[in-house]
Design a protein around this motif. Structure first.
Motif, mmCIF file in Angstrom:
data_model
loop_
_atom_site.group_PDB
_atom_site.id
_atom_site.type_symbol
_atom_site.label_atom_id
_atom_site.label_comp_id
_atom_site.label_asym_id
_atom_site.label_seq_id
_atom_site.Cartn_x
_atom_site.Cartn_y
_atom_site.Cartn_z
ATOM 1 N N UNK A 11 -24.847 -15.141 40.145
ATOM 2 C CA UNK A 11 -23.662 -14.264 39.339
ATOM 3 C C UNK A 11 -23.496 -12.707 39.825
ATOM 4 N N UNK A 12 -24.870 -11.805 38.841
ATOM 5 C CA UNK A 12 -24.921 -10.338 39.269
ATOM 6 C C UNK A 12 -24.094 -9.843 40.163
ATOM 7 N N UNK A 13 -24.596 -10.166 41.320
ATOM 8 C CA UNK A 13 -24.055 -9.765 42.554
ATOM 9 C C UNK A 13 -22.628 -9.609 42.676
ATOM 10 N N UNK A 14 -22.622 -11.537 42.189
ATOM 11 C CA UNK A 14 -20.655 -11.581 42.954
ATOM 12 C C UNK A 14 -19.531 -10.497 41.223
ATOM 13 N N UNK A 15 -20.543 -10.035 40.524
ATOM 14 C CA UNK A 15 -19.905 -9.263 39.647
ATOM 15 C C UNK A 15 -19.648 -7.762 39.723
ATOM 16 N N UNK A 16 -20.926 -7.573 40.624
ATOM 17 C CA UNK A 16 -20.991 -5.877 40.942
ATOM 18 C C UNK A 16 -20.419 -6.305 42.517
ATOM 19 N N UNK A 17 -20.218 -6.698 43.464
ATOM 20 C CA UNK A 17 -18.930 -6.680 44.564
ATOM 21 C C UNK A 17 -17.526 -6.779 43.796
ATOM 22 N N UNK A 18 -17.695 -7.072 42.804
ATOM 23 C CA UNK A 18 -15.723 -7.420 42.009
ATOM 24 C C UNK A 18 -15.859 -5.894 41.444
ATOM 25 N N UNK A 19 -16.871 -5.647 40.558
ATOM 26 C CA UNK A 19 -15.674 -4.397 40.174
ATOM 27 C C UNK A 19 -16.641 -3.248 40.719
ATOM 28 N N UNK A 20 -16.559 -3.332 41.838
ATOM 29 C CA UNK A 20 -16.662 -2.280 43.423
ATOM 30 C C UNK A 20 -14.978 -2.455 43.862
ATOM 31 N N UNK A 21 -14.892 -3.874 43.980
ATOM 32 C CA UNK A 21 -13.838 -3.506 44.514
ATOM 33 C C UNK A 21 -12.996 -2.980 43.616
ATOM 34 N N UNK A 22 -12.955 -3.276 42.863
ATOM 35 C CA UNK A 22 -11.721 -3.137 41.609
ATOM 36 C C UNK A 22 -11.946 -1.864 40.861
#
Length: 222
Positions: A11-22
């Motif tokens: 879940x932490x990595x999913x959040x970081x991926x989403x933040x970076x993409x945004x």
């Protein structure tokens, strides 16, 4: 058909991926490198968790479990040290190649439509891995083939997430030369873990180990 190695991110990595993409997609006037660095460190932790930490519970011997935990700790520290050497403040243009690698070459969508962190395997490596996993069944065990498969998974994972990823970083000569040295040290630690783990495992535990790894290999249409 193509074969991929990959795992569902935490879940932490999913959040970081989403933040970076945004951040990158919106062209926000902020520094990209902190997002890149956090994403890289968490990807490394997820890799260690999936490739090594999850194996500890499979070991039936408490002393060997403790030994494996020490090896895992050593690998985690070596990885963190390498990343701390390689990563740092860079302008956004210099950071973008790393983002593009993590987005385009270090993730894929599996057959259920789920995004995984991973990469496409060569035909030769896929064959070695498939044969090694098929060599472990309740009726028959071929430790050598299975060990070769696990070594191939580890080697290709390190090559992709260290060597190929490092090619996207803006590094001086000294830092560039540190990459294969550090990769070799991490690879040695992972092989040490396998050498300590495999020889004394009963066939039932080897089957559990094979069952643990099989979901990481995804076969899908090109």
């Amino acid at each position: 058909m193509a074969h991929y190695f990959g795992f569902v991110p935490s879940d932490k990595l999913k959040t970081l991926i989403s933040e970076a993409e945004q951040v990158v997609a919106s062209n926000e006037q902020v520094d990209y490198y902190p997002y890149r660095d956090a994403l890289t460190h968490q990807t490394a932790r997820d890799l260690t968790d999936n490739l090594l930490v999850g194996l500890v519970d499979i070991i039936p011997n408490p002393e060997r479990q403790a030994s494996m935990r020490k090896i895992v700790g050593t690998i985690e520290r070596a990885t963190d040290t390498l990343l701390n050497i390689l990563l740092g403040k860079e302008n956004n243009e210099e950071v973008l190649p790393s983002f593009h690698f993590l987005r385009d070459r270090a993730t894929f969508i599996d057959n259920d439509g789920v995004k995984r962190v991973g990469f496409k395997l060569s035909a030769a490596d896929a064959k070695t891995i498939d044969e090694g996993f098929a060599a472990i069944t309740p009726e028959h065990v071929d430790r050598d083939k299975f060990k070769k498969a696990l070594e191939t998974v580890n080697e290709e994972t390190l090559t992709h997430f260290i060597s190929r990823y490092a090619d996207t970083l803006k590094l001086g000569m000294i830092k560039r030369k540190s990459v294969p040295v550090a990769k070799s040290a991490i690879d040695k630690g992972m092989n040490m873990a396998l050498n300590k783990l495999l020889p004394d495992l009963p066939d039932s535990s080897l089957n559990r180990l094979a069952d643990y790894y099989r979901p990481f290999i995804v076969e899908k249409s090109e």
